[in-house]
Design a protein around this motif. Structure first.
Motif, PDB file in Angstrom:
ATOM      1  N   PHE A  34      41.534  42.620  40.806  1.00 25.47           N
ATOM      2  CA  PHE A  34      41.337  41.239  40.340  1.00 25.47           C
ATOM      3  C   PHE A  34      41.415  40.293  41.535  1.00 25.47           C
ATOM      4  O   PHE A  34      42.326  40.408  42.353  1.00 25.47           O
ATOM      5  N   LEU A  35      40.452  39.379  41.589  1.00 24.25           N
ATOM      6  CA  LEU A  35      40.369  38.400  42.677  1.00 24.25           C
ATOM      7  C   LEU A  35      40.050  37.045  42.074  1.00 24.25           C
ATOM      8  O   LEU A  35      39.156  36.944  41.225  1.00 24.25           O
ATOM      9  N   GLU A  36      40.759  36.018  42.512  1.00 22.11           N
ATOM     10  CA  GLU A  36      40.430  34.654  42.080  1.00 22.11           C
ATOM     11  C   GLU A  36      40.345  33.760  43.315  1.00 22.11           C
ATOM     12  O   GLU A  36      41.261  33.824  44.138  1.00 22.11           O
TER      13      GLU A  36
ATOM     14  N   ALA B 153      42.304  42.497  30.986  1.00 27.13           N
ATOM     15  CA  ALA B 153      41.831  41.796  32.183  1.00 27.13           C
ATOM     16  C   ALA B 153      41.975  40.299  31.946  1.00 27.13           C
ATOM     17  O   ALA B 153      41.823  39.827  30.816  1.00 27.13           O
ATOM     18  N   GLN B 154      42.287  39.581  33.011  1.00 30.84           N
ATOM     19  CA  GLN B 154      42.409  38.123  32.928  1.00 30.84           C
ATOM     20  C   GLN B 154      41.533  37.473  33.980  1.00 30.84           C
ATOM     21  O   GLN B 154      41.317  38.025  35.052  1.00 30.84           O
ATOM     22  N   VAL B 155      41.081  36.271  33.634  1.00 25.49           N
ATOM     23  CA  VAL B 155      40.431  35.442  34.634  1.00 25.49           C
ATOM     24  C   VAL B 155      40.801  33.987  34.346  1.00 25.49           C
ATOM     25  O   VAL B 155      40.975  33.599  33.191  1.00 25.49           O
ATOM     26  N   HIS B 156      40.978  33.212  35.396  1.00 27.57           N
ATOM     27  CA  HIS B 156      41.291  31.790  35.254  1.00 27.57           C
ATOM     28  C   HIS B 156      40.010  30.994  35.486  1.00 27.57           C
ATOM     29  O   HIS B 156      39.293  31.245  36.452  1.00 27.57           O
TER      30      HIS B 156
END
Lengths: 96, 258
Positions: A34-36, B153-156
Motif C-alpha cells: 500500500f502506497l499513498e 484494503a484501504q485507500v485515503h
C-alpha cells in the motif's frame, strides 16, 4: 531482470528492470503493498532509473528517501525492502 | 479534526442488484469521493457480483499476477481497483465483498494496522455469533484457526477512507490457481506451501447459505453502530457508470503497472 522479496511482516515487493551501460533502466516496481498517494509508485521508479548497478542498498535507500515527499506513506513496503529487491534482480535475477 | 466514533455518524446501507466488476471499481471511486466531500453520509456497501472477475491491487503487475489466457478461457474479467493489496479471485456465489466509506475522522491518529482492525471489528463480532473464532492478522487479513477468511484494503481520498474487504464464502481453488500466479516468494513466510490451503471458506465453517452470512453481518453492523437502508443517487450511478465504461474498462488503467 526480475526480483521478488517478501518483506518480513510486510507484503510482496517485486521489481522488473533492465541494465544498460552499468545503469538500472526501465524500472517497474510492483506488489501487493500500500502506497499513498498512488503517484509515489512512479516517483520511486523514477528515483531508481539511471542508478549505477554498483550502488549499495544504502545508496538506493537514500536516493528514494530524497525523491519522496513527506506526504508519502507506505504500508507493507519500505525503501529498504525495495533496495533489497533491486539487489535480488541485479544479482540473482531471472530474465523473465 | 477530532476523532469521531461509529455512533457519531448516521450510517447508510447500499445493497443492490448484481453489478459488473468495472462498475464496482467505479462505485468505490465515486462513493469515497462523495463521503469525503460531505455530500453522502458514511456508508456500508455490500457488493453483489454480476460476473466472475480477478480484481488486482493498484500496484500489482498485470502480467506477473494474472494468466490472461486462463482468465479468458474461464470467462473471467480482469479489473484493477483503486486500493493497494493483492489479487482477488471472484465468483459471484462464492464471495462476500463490502466497502466502508468513512470520514477520515473515524480513524484519526490510528496507525494503518489499528485502522484495519478497527474498521473490521464488527465483522469479527458477526463471525463470532456464527460460531467462527476469527481475528485480525496484520497487515490486512481476517483469519481463523482453519485459515484465511478475508483480505482488506484501504485507500485515503480527500477527506475519506475507503476500506473494502473480500471474504471467501466458497472457493474453486483449482480454477483460482489456474488464473492467479501465486509465486513461491509470496508464501515464504506463511508456513504453508499450498496456495489453496491459505484460504478457508466461510461455507465450510458456518454451514449457512451465503445470504444468511450477509444478513448476520448487516444485523451486527446495525446493532453496534446503527444502519439505515439507502439507494444510489442517480448522479452517483451516472458518474460511476461513465467511469466503469471508460477508465475502469480501459487498457491504460488496467495496464498502468504492466
Amino acid at each position: 531482470m526480475h526480483g521478488e522479496y517478501k518483506m518480513p511482516g510486510g507484503k510482496l515487493v517485486v521489481i522488473d528492470l533492465e541494465v544498460r551501460e552499468g545503469r538500472i533502466a526501465d524500472v517497474q516496481l510492483s506488489g501487493d503493498f500500500f502506497l499513498e498517494p498512488d503517484s509515489a509508485l512512479q516517483a520511486i521508479n523514477a528515483a531508481l532509473e539511471g542508478q549505477a548497478t554498483q550502488s549499495t542498498e544504502a545508496d538506493l535507500v537514500e536516493r528514494m528517501q530524497s525523491a519522496l515527499g513527506a506526504d508519502v506513506t507506505m504500508y507493507g513496503v519500505s525503501p529498504q525492502a525495495i533496495a533489497i529487491v533491486v539487489g535480488r534482480a541485479l544479482h540473482e535475477g531471472t530474465n523473465a | 479534526m477530532t476523532r469521531t466514533d461509529w455512533r457519531d455518524h448516521e450510517w447508510r446501507l447500499i445493497h443492490t442488484v448484481p453489478q459488473s466488476p468495472a462498475l464496482h471499481m467505479a462505485l468505490d471511486d465515486v462513493l469515497t469521493h462523495e463521503v469525503g466531500a460531505g455530500r453522502r453520509p458514511p456508508t456500508l456497501r455490500i457488493w453483489e457480483w454480476a460476473s466472475s472477475a480477478v480484481v488486482i491491487g493498484r500496484f500489482q503487475s498485470l502480467r506477473n499476477e494474472v494468466d490472461a489466457q486462463a482468465a479468458r478461457r474461464h470467462g473471467i474479467e480482469i479489473v484493477r481497483r483503486i486500493s493497494g493489496g493483492g489479487a482477488m479471485f471472484i465468483e459471484p456465489g462464492n464471495t462476500i465483498t463490502y466497502s466502508i466509506y468513512a470520514p477520515l475522522s473515524l480513524v484519526k491518529d490510528m496507525s494503518f494496522q489499528e485502522a484495519y482492525a478497527f474498521l473490521d471489528a464488527w465483522v469479527i463480532e458477526a463471525l463470532g455469533t456464527l460460531g467462527i473464532k476469527a481475528w485480525y492478522q496484520p497487515l490486512n487479513d481476517i483469519t481463523s484457526e482453519a485459515g484465511k477468511i478475508a483480505g482488506a484494503a484501504q485507500v485515503h481520498r480527500g477527506g475519506a477512507v475507503l476500506h473494502h474487504v473480500t471474504m471467501a464464502y466458497d472457493i474453486d481453488a483449482a480454477k483460482m490457481l489456474d488464473v492467479l500466479r501465486i509465486g513461491r516468494e509470496k508464501l515464504s513466510d506463511k508456513g504453508t506451501t499450498s496456495a489453496a490451503k491459505r484460504v478457508d471458506p466461510l461455507r465450510s465453517q458456518t454451514g449457512l447459505p451465503r445470504e444468511a452470512v450477509i444478513e448476520r453481518m448487516i444485523a451486527t453492523f446495525r446493532r453496534l453502530y446503527g444502519l439505515r437502508h439507502d439507494v444510489l443517487k442517480p448522479d452517483e450511478l451516472t458518474r460511476a457508470q461513465a467511469l466503469a465504461d471508460g477508465k475502469f474498462s480501459g487498457a491504460e488503467w488496467l495496464g498502468d503497472v504492466a
